[in-house]
Design a protein around this motif. Structure first.
Motif, PDB file in Angstrom:
ATOM      1  N   MET A   1      26.199   2.413  40.062  1.00 41.87           N
ATOM      2  CA  MET A   1      27.211   3.059  40.887  1.00 41.87           C
ATOM      3  C   MET A   1      26.997   4.382  41.082  1.00 41.87           C
ATOM      4  O   MET A   1      26.932   5.283  40.471  1.00 41.87           O
ATOM      5  CB  MET A   1      28.934   2.925  40.491  1.00 41.87           C
ATOM      6  CG  MET A   1      29.507   3.087  40.131  1.00 41.87           C
ATOM      7  SD  MET A   1      31.138   2.148  39.768  1.00 41.87           S
ATOM      8  CE  MET A   1      30.973   1.485  38.302  1.00 41.87           C
ATOM      9  N   ASN A   2      27.655   4.807  41.972  1.00 38.92           N
ATOM     10  CA  ASN A   2      27.706   6.204  43.048  1.00 38.92           C
ATOM     11  C   ASN A   2      29.134   6.212  42.863  1.00 38.92           C
ATOM     12  O   ASN A   2      29.760   5.514  43.462  1.00 38.92           O
ATOM     13  CB  ASN A   2      27.493   5.771  43.718  1.00 38.92           C
ATOM     14  CG  ASN A   2      25.480   5.780  44.005  1.00 38.92           C
ATOM     15  OD1 ASN A   2      25.109   6.718  44.442  1.00 38.92           O
ATOM     16  ND2 ASN A   2      25.094   4.827  45.668  1.00 38.92           N
ATOM     17  N   THR A   3      29.753   7.813  41.857  1.00 37.58           N
ATOM     18  CA  THR A   3      31.048   7.747  42.083  1.00 37.58           C
ATOM     19  C   THR A   3      30.716   9.179  41.916  1.00 37.58           C
ATOM     20  O   THR A   3      30.163  10.193  42.042  1.00 37.58           O
ATOM     21  CB  THR A   3      31.718   7.313  40.708  1.00 37.58           C
ATOM     22  OG1 THR A   3      31.076   8.372  39.249  1.00 37.58           O
ATOM     23  CG2 THR A   3      31.548   6.392  40.834  1.00 37.58           C
ATOM     24  N   SER A  10      38.837  10.209  40.627  1.00 34.14           N
ATOM     25  CA  SER A  10      37.927   9.648  40.978  1.00 34.14           C
ATOM     26  C   SER A  10      37.564   8.821  42.252  1.00 34.14           C
ATOM     27  O   SER A  10      38.842   8.004  42.713  1.00 34.14           O
ATOM     28  CB  SER A  10      37.250   8.682  39.891  1.00 34.14           C
ATOM     29  OG  SER A  10      37.117   9.086  38.489  1.00 34.14           O
ATOM     30  N   ALA A  11      36.450   8.623  42.788  1.00 27.08           N
ATOM     31  CA  ALA A  11      36.147   7.691  44.248  1.00 27.08           C
ATOM     32  C   ALA A  11      35.548   6.550  43.649  1.00 27.08           C
ATOM     33  O   ALA A  11      34.042   7.478  43.133  1.00 27.08           O
ATOM     34  CB  ALA A  11      36.683   8.576  45.306  1.00 27.08           C
ATOM     35  N   ARG A  12      34.639   6.129  44.176  1.00 21.91           N
ATOM     36  CA  ARG A  12      33.291   5.355  44.496  1.00 21.91           C
ATOM     37  C   ARG A  12      33.150   4.813  45.945  1.00 21.91           C
ATOM     38  O   ARG A  12      33.900   5.190  46.900  1.00 21.91           O
ATOM     39  CB  ARG A  12      33.804   3.434  44.130  1.00 21.91           C
ATOM     40  CG  ARG A  12      32.075   3.032  44.003  1.00 21.91           C
ATOM     41  CD  ARG A  12      32.847   1.450  43.632  1.00 21.91           C
ATOM     42  NE  ARG A  12      32.079   0.265  45.121  1.00 21.91           N
ATOM     43  CZ  ARG A  12      32.186  -0.744  44.737  1.00 21.91           C
ATOM     44  NH1 ARG A  12      33.448  -1.521  44.088  1.00 21.91           N
ATOM     45  NH2 ARG A  12      31.836  -1.393  45.996  1.00 21.91           N
ATOM     46  N   GLY A  24      34.738   6.515  50.707  1.00 23.62           N
ATOM     47  CA  GLY A  24      35.521   6.095  49.519  1.00 23.62           C
ATOM     48  C   GLY A  24      36.667   5.873  49.711  1.00 23.62           C
ATOM     49  O   GLY A  24      37.222   7.016  50.503  1.00 23.62           O
ATOM     50  N   ALA A  27      40.198   6.093  43.318  1.00 19.40           N
ATOM     51  CA  ALA A  27      40.532   4.934  42.168  1.00 19.40           C
ATOM     52  C   ALA A  27      41.599   5.334  41.772  1.00 19.40           C
ATOM     53  O   ALA A  27      41.704   6.233  41.695  1.00 19.40           O
ATOM     54  CB  ALA A  27      38.812   4.967  42.059  1.00 19.40           C
ATOM     55  N   GLN A 111      29.307   3.145  31.931  1.00 21.85           N
ATOM     56  CA  GLN A 111      29.891   3.405  33.022  1.00 21.85           C
ATOM     57  C   GLN A 111      29.629   4.799  33.556  1.00 21.85           C
ATOM     58  O   GLN A 111      30.764   5.692  32.876  1.00 21.85           O
ATOM     59  CB  GLN A 111      30.512   2.396  33.384  1.00 21.85           C
ATOM     60  CG  GLN A 111      31.314   1.114  33.190  1.00 21.85           C
ATOM     61  CD  GLN A 111      29.743   0.685  34.069  1.00 21.85           C
ATOM     62  OE1 GLN A 111      29.908   0.946  34.808  1.00 21.85           O
ATOM     63  NE2 GLN A 111      29.398  -0.414  33.417  1.00 21.85           N
ATOM     64  N   GLU A 113      31.074   8.310  35.212  1.00 21.37           N
ATOM     65  CA  GLU A 113      32.294   8.978  35.067  1.00 21.37           C
ATOM     66  C   GLU A 113      33.007   9.125  36.867  1.00 21.37           C
ATOM     67  O   GLU A 113      33.376   9.909  37.559  1.00 21.37           O
ATOM     68  CB  GLU A 113      33.329   9.599  34.465  1.00 21.37           C
ATOM     69  CG  GLU A 113      34.485   9.796  34.801  1.00 21.37           C
ATOM     70  CD  GLU A 113      35.845  11.394  33.943  1.00 21.37           C
ATOM     71  OE1 GLU A 113      35.564  12.273  34.042  1.00 21.37           O
ATOM     72  OE2 GLU A 113      34.700  10.819  32.360  1.00 21.37           O
ATOM     73  N   GLY A 114      31.349   9.590  37.386  1.00 17.78           N
ATOM     74  CA  GLY A 114      31.586  10.206  38.658  1.00 17.78           C
ATOM     75  C   GLY A 114      31.402  11.706  38.238  1.00 17.78           C
ATOM     76  O   GLY A 114      31.320  12.027  37.425  1.00 17.78           O
TER      77      GLY A 114
END
Length: 115
Positions: A1-3, A10-12, A24, A27, A111, A113-114
């Protein structure tokens, strides 16, 4: 996943091949705050600018900015899952909250976090 992450938000990140852009959305908040760019460096700058604009707009209109998460989680589970979790917590010498936080933290560590 790219964050990405900035100032606690945070943003995906996704890529639109047809338009050739990265895009993006912040989120974890109800307000729709999006951004886009055609390369990663500009995307990071656009994300930072989107967060800053969001914070400034909230200040101008006298609305507190939404924080992504309060640290308070309430959800329902099957009674048997509740029983097993409570027992596991007790056997480990922890409250159900402490035990659940540790279990969730271990699961979430998988996962990104970014950043």
């Amino acid at each position: 996943m790219n964050t990405m992450a900035y100032k606690g938000y945070s943003a995906r990140i996704e890529y639109d091949d047809e338009d050739g852009i990265f895009f993006g959305k912040i989120a974890g908040i109800a307000d729709g705050v999006g951004f886009h760019a055609d390369n990663v460096a500009d995307l990071r700058a656009a994300f930072h600018e989107a967060v800053e604009d969001y914070l400034e707009t909230c200040a101008k209109v006298g609305k507190p900015p939404q924080k992504p998460y309060s640290g308070r989680v309430m959800f329902r589970v099957d009674p048997e899952v509740h029983r097993k979790a409570a027992l596991a917590a007790e056997l480990s010498g922890k409250s159900l909250n402490q035990w659940a936080e540790e279990v969730l933290a271990r699961a979430a560590i998988r996962q990104p976090e970014g950043g």
